[in-house]
Write a protein that holds these residues in place. Sequence first.
Motif, short mmCIF file in Angstrom:
data_model
loop_
_atom_site.label_atom_id
_atom_site.label_comp_id
_atom_site.label_asym_id
_atom_site.label_seq_id
_atom_site.Cartn_x
_atom_site.Cartn_y
_atom_site.Cartn_z
N CYS A 9 0.81 -1.38 0.07
CA CYS A 9 -0.07 -0.07 -0.03
C CYS A 9 0.84 1.26 -0.15
O CYS A 9 0.28 2.45 0.04
N LYS A 58 -9.85 5.16 10.57
CA LYS A 58 -10.72 4.01 9.98
C LYS A 58 -10.45 4.26 8.45
O LYS A 58 -10.43 3.17 7.94
N LEU A 59 -10.54 5.39 7.97
CA LEU A 59 -10.61 5.72 6.60
C LEU A 59 -9.05 5.45 6.06
O LEU A 59 -9.00 4.84 4.81
N ALA A 62 -9.11 1.75 5.49
CA ALA A 62 -9.96 1.32 4.51
C ALA A 62 -9.21 1.41 3.12
O ALA A 62 -9.23 0.70 2.15
N GLY A 65 -6.26 -0.72 2.55
CA GLY A 65 -6.94 -2.07 2.04
C GLY A 65 -7.76 -1.96 0.72
O GLY A 65 -8.21 -2.87 0.01
N ARG A 66 -7.56 -0.81 0.02
CA ARG A 66 -8.02 -0.18 -1.21
C ARG A 66 -9.51 -0.73 -1.20
O ARG A 66 -10.39 -0.77 -2.33
N ARG A 67 -10.10 -0.22 -0.21
CA ARG A 67 -11.81 -0.32 0.02
C ARG A 67 -12.27 1.13 -0.30
O ARG A 67 -13.51 1.16 -0.67
N VAL A 68 -11.62 2.13 -0.11
CA VAL A 68 -11.96 3.49 -0.54
C VAL A 68 -10.93 4.20 -1.05
O VAL A 68 -9.87 3.95 -1.06
#
Length: 89
Positions: A9, A58-59, A62, A65-68
């Motif tokens: 990341c 939290k963001l 995320a 983790g490439r979720r946002v």
Amino acid sequence: MLIETEMNCSDIRWSVPVPVRTPKGRKLDVCGPQEAMNVLAMDWPKDERGEHYERARKLCMAAMGRRVPAETMRDDFIEACLEAGLYCV
């Protein structure tokens, strides 16, 4: 404790770094969510962990983790820095 993940990341970058001055007076240009998470975990004043800090933390996770999209959470990190008095220009 530095944050490292199995997926790489560290290549996730913001288009414009966020300038931060740590409580110890060190100036950093935070370039993405992994660096932001390290600042949140290691350089953050313990008595300044408010609502914006929690949201940014939290963001960051995320985004790593490439979720946002990383770029969308940059403003949340800036808000947390402003809340803690760490944002500098």
